[in-house]
Design a protein around this motif. Structure first.
Motif, PDB file in Angstrom:
ATOM      1  N   ILE A 293       0.813  -1.221   0.000  1.00  0.00           N
ATOM      2  CA  ILE A 293       0.000   0.000   0.000  1.00  0.00           C
ATOM      3  C   ILE A 293       0.847   1.272   0.000  1.00  0.00           C
ATOM      4  CG2 ILE A 293      -1.984  -1.119   1.084  1.00  0.00           C
ATOM      5  CD1 ILE A 293      -1.105   0.182   3.754  1.00  0.00           C
ATOM      6  N   ALA A 294       2.154   1.147   0.248  1.00  0.00           N
ATOM      7  CA  ALA A 294       3.024   2.324   0.243  1.00  0.00           C
ATOM      8  C   ALA A 294       4.452   1.899  -0.034  1.00  0.00           C
ATOM      9  CB  ALA A 294       2.944   3.071   1.572  1.00  0.00           C
ATOM     10  N   ILE A 295       5.174   2.763  -0.725  1.00  0.00           N
ATOM     11  CA  ILE A 295       6.591   2.542  -1.026  1.00  0.00           C
ATOM     12  C   ILE A 295       7.311   3.875  -0.884  1.00  0.00           C
ATOM     13  CG2 ILE A 295       8.288   1.888  -2.786  1.00  0.00           C
ATOM     14  CD1 ILE A 295       6.135   0.143  -4.087  1.00  0.00           C
ATOM     15  N   ILE A 296       8.476   3.849  -0.278  1.00  0.00           N
ATOM     16  CA  ILE A 296       9.383   5.005  -0.302  1.00  0.00           C
ATOM     17  C   ILE A 296      10.657   4.568  -1.009  1.00  0.00           C
ATOM     18  CG2 ILE A 296      10.730   6.667   1.022  1.00  0.00           C
ATOM     19  CD1 ILE A 296       8.699   6.570   3.212  1.00  0.00           C
ATOM     20  N   LEU A 297      11.105   5.384  -1.958  1.00  0.00           N
ATOM     21  CA  LEU A 297      12.371   5.142  -2.652  1.00  0.00           C
ATOM     22  C   LEU A 297      13.460   5.942  -1.957  1.00  0.00           C
ATOM     23  CD1 LEU A 297      11.287   5.373  -6.405  1.00  0.00           C
ATOM     24  CD2 LEU A 297      11.310   3.374  -4.897  1.00  0.00           C
ATOM     25  N   TRP A 298      14.559   5.271  -1.668  1.00  0.00           N
ATOM     26  CA  TRP A 298      15.700   5.864  -0.987  1.00  0.00           C
ATOM     27  C   TRP A 298      16.926   5.776  -1.885  1.00  0.00           C
ATOM     28  CZ3 TRP A 298      14.772   7.694   3.996  1.00  0.00           C
ATOM     29  CH2 TRP A 298      13.568   7.266   4.579  1.00  0.00           C
ATOM     30  N   VAL A 299      17.770   6.786  -1.810  1.00  0.00           N
ATOM     31  CA  VAL A 299      19.019   6.805  -2.578  1.00  0.00           C
ATOM     32  C   VAL A 299      20.174   6.962  -1.602  1.00  0.00           C
ATOM     33  CG1 VAL A 299      20.345   7.895  -4.406  1.00  0.00           C
ATOM     34  CG2 VAL A 299      17.842   7.849  -4.550  1.00  0.00           C
ATOM     35  N   ARG A 300      21.118   6.037  -1.671  1.00  0.00           N
ATOM     36  CA  ARG A 300      22.228   6.043  -0.730  1.00  0.00           C
ATOM     37  C   ARG A 300      23.489   6.599  -1.374  1.00  0.00           C
ATOM     38  NH1 ARG A 300      23.965   1.420   3.605  1.00  0.00           N
ATOM     39  NH2 ARG A 300      25.894   2.410   4.273  1.00  0.00           N
ATOM     40  N   SER A 301      24.203   7.419  -0.601  1.00  0.00           N
ATOM     41  CA  SER A 301      25.509   7.922  -1.014  1.00  0.00           C
ATOM     42  C   SER A 301      26.414   7.880   0.207  1.00  0.00           C
ATOM     43  CB  SER A 301      25.407   9.348  -1.549  1.00  0.00           C
ATOM     44  OG  SER A 301      26.679   9.864  -1.891  1.00  0.00           O
ATOM     45  N   GLY A 302      27.337   6.937   0.218  1.00  0.00           N
ATOM     46  CA  GLY A 302      28.216   6.800   1.374  1.00  0.00           C
ATOM     47  C   GLY A 302      27.426   6.458   2.622  1.00  0.00           C
ATOM     48  N   ASP A 303      27.613   7.260   3.677  1.00  0.00           N
ATOM     49  CA  ASP A 303      26.903   6.989   4.925  1.00  0.00           C
ATOM     50  C   ASP A 303      25.665   7.862   5.093  1.00  0.00           C
ATOM     51  OD1 ASP A 303      28.115   9.412   5.371  1.00  0.00           O
ATOM     52  OD2 ASP A 303      29.054   8.856   7.275  1.00  0.00           O
ATOM     53  N   ILE A 304      25.170   8.405   3.976  1.00  0.00           N
ATOM     54  CA  ILE A 304      23.936   9.196   3.977  1.00  0.00           C
ATOM     55  C   ILE A 304      22.931   8.512   3.053  1.00  0.00           C
ATOM     56  CG2 ILE A 304      22.889  11.443   3.503  1.00  0.00           C
ATOM     57  CD1 ILE A 304      25.708  12.660   3.750  1.00  0.00           C
TER      58      ILE A 304
ATOM     59  N   ILE B 135       9.123   5.295   7.704  1.00  0.00           N
ATOM     60  CA  ILE B 135      10.252   6.088   8.191  1.00  0.00           C
ATOM     61  C   ILE B 135      10.916   5.382   9.366  1.00  0.00           C
ATOM     62  CG2 ILE B 135      10.985   8.286   9.178  1.00  0.00           C
ATOM     63  CD1 ILE B 135      10.116   8.532   6.283  1.00  0.00           C
ATOM     64  N   ALA B 136      10.105   4.865  10.284  1.00  0.00           N
ATOM     65  CA  ALA B 136      10.667   4.130  11.421  1.00  0.00           C
ATOM     66  C   ALA B 136      11.408   2.881  10.948  1.00  0.00           C
ATOM     67  CB  ALA B 136       9.553   3.754  12.397  1.00  0.00           C
ATOM     68  N   ALA B 137      10.847   2.183   9.946  1.00  0.00           N
ATOM     69  CA  ALA B 137      11.506   0.988   9.417  1.00  0.00           C
ATOM     70  C   ALA B 137      12.829   1.331   8.750  1.00  0.00           C
ATOM     71  CB  ALA B 137      10.584   0.291   8.424  1.00  0.00           C
ATOM     72  N   ALA B 138      12.904   2.509   8.141  1.00  0.00           N
ATOM     73  CA  ALA B 138      14.140   2.922   7.465  1.00  0.00           C
ATOM     74  C   ALA B 138      15.278   3.099   8.461  1.00  0.00           C
ATOM     75  CB  ALA B 138      13.911   4.215   6.691  1.00  0.00           C
ATOM     76  N   ILE B 139      14.970   3.547   9.665  1.00  0.00           N
ATOM     77  CA  ILE B 139      16.021   3.736  10.671  1.00  0.00           C
ATOM     78  C   ILE B 139      16.695   2.402  10.979  1.00  0.00           C
ATOM     79  CG2 ILE B 139      16.459   4.411  13.064  1.00  0.00           C
ATOM     80  CD1 ILE B 139      14.173   6.429  12.778  1.00  0.00           C
ATOM     81  N   LYS B 140      15.918   1.349  11.058  1.00  0.00           N
ATOM     82  CA  LYS B 140      16.483   0.021  11.300  1.00  0.00           C
ATOM     83  C   LYS B 140      17.146  -0.531  10.048  1.00  0.00           C
ATOM     84  CE  LYS B 140      13.177  -1.249  14.925  1.00  0.00           C
ATOM     85  NZ  LYS B 140      12.136  -2.230  15.344  1.00  0.00           N
ATOM     86  N   HIS B 141      16.491  -0.346   8.902  1.00  0.00           N
ATOM     87  CA  HIS B 141      17.007  -0.920   7.659  1.00  0.00           C
ATOM     88  C   HIS B 141      18.364  -0.332   7.301  1.00  0.00           C
ATOM     89  CE1 HIS B 141      16.524  -3.043   3.818  1.00  0.00           C
ATOM     90  NE2 HIS B 141      17.147  -2.006   3.287  1.00  0.00           N
ATOM     91  N   PHE B 142      18.502   0.975   7.496  1.00  0.00           N
ATOM     92  CA  PHE B 142      19.766   1.655   7.160  1.00  0.00           C
ATOM     93  C   PHE B 142      20.579   1.893   8.437  1.00  0.00           C
ATOM     94  CE2 PHE B 142      16.728   3.085   3.823  1.00  0.00           C
ATOM     95  CZ  PHE B 142      17.355   2.500   2.725  1.00  0.00           C
TER      96      PHE B 142
END
Length: 219
Positions: A112-123, A145-152
């Motif tokens: 039902i939802a997707i966020i696309l993230w782009v990684r560059s180094g440690d950001i 957003i909360a899941a991203a903190i754990k994922h990254f």
């Protein structure tokens, strides 16, 4: 617009460009900036999302049509037009980039939802989100957003970006949403230079005095 995390200092930007002014506040989750603690309402929304949804990384290419449909909801909801309404070819290119990660929220087995993230180094940068009406009923974007903190977990900074458009920050719902997660804020600077003054003046015509740059984009 210079990335405030990787660009030179504002003094150097102002020395390098004809125009250099504060543009937007960007909101960060910075592991070096102290405790990560969401705003009260955000904590409640995250808990609701975690009760109702499951979160996972998915392969964008395999869920391409789902992403397009979810992003279309975002385009309609925020009345996105022009170059910001990205073509499918743009997303096909993103799907081939190793630096791009798609995190998805499922409810009752459906994405039902997707966020696309782009990684560059440690950001890692939150790039775009798409969500169906069910995503908002179930607070899925909060949960992502909360899941991203754990994922990254190995990223020093999760860069949530700034407000939409050029509205005042206080009136912008997206700014409020991002601010509720952030433990650090930085200012992004808008920079510009005119390399061909004669041509610029012809393009700008008789535009009234304005802070808009380039002036001819107001036409």
């Amino acid at each position: 617009v210079a990335d405030p995390l990787t660009s030179p200092s504002p003094d150097l930007l102002c020395a390098a460009f004809d125009l250099c002014r504060p543009f937007k506040t960007h909101y960060l989750i910075d592991r070096d900036a102290g405790a990560i603690r969401f705003a009260k309402n955000h904590r409640w929304s995250v808990r609701q999302a975690q009760k109702r949804c499951q979160f996972e990384e998915i392969e964008l290419a395999r869920h391409f049509q789902t992403w397009l449909a979810l992003y279309r909801h975002t385009v309609i909801r925020h009345r996105i037009t022009g170059i910001h309404d990205f073509a499918p070819s743009y997303f096909r290119a993103l799907a081939e980039m190793p630096a791009v990660t798609a995190l998805a929220a499922r409810h009752a087995g459906e994405v039902i939802a997707i966020i696309l993230w782009v990684r560059s180094g440690d950001i890692v940068y939150a790039h775009l989100e798409g969500g169906s009406p069910a995503a908002y009923r179930n607070y899925a974007i909060y949960g992502l957003i909360a899941a991203a903190i754990k994922h990254f977990a190995d990223c020093r900074v999760i860069h949530l970006g700034g407000a939409a458009g050029v509205e005042e920050e206080e009136k912008n719902g997206l700014a409020h949403f991002k601010r509720g997660f952030a433990n650090r804020q930085v200012t992004a600077y808008f920079c510009g230079s005119c390399l061909d003054l004669d041509r610029y003046e012809r393009l700008a015509g008789d535009q009234p005095e304005s802070s808009f740059f380039p002036a001819y984009r107001q036409l």
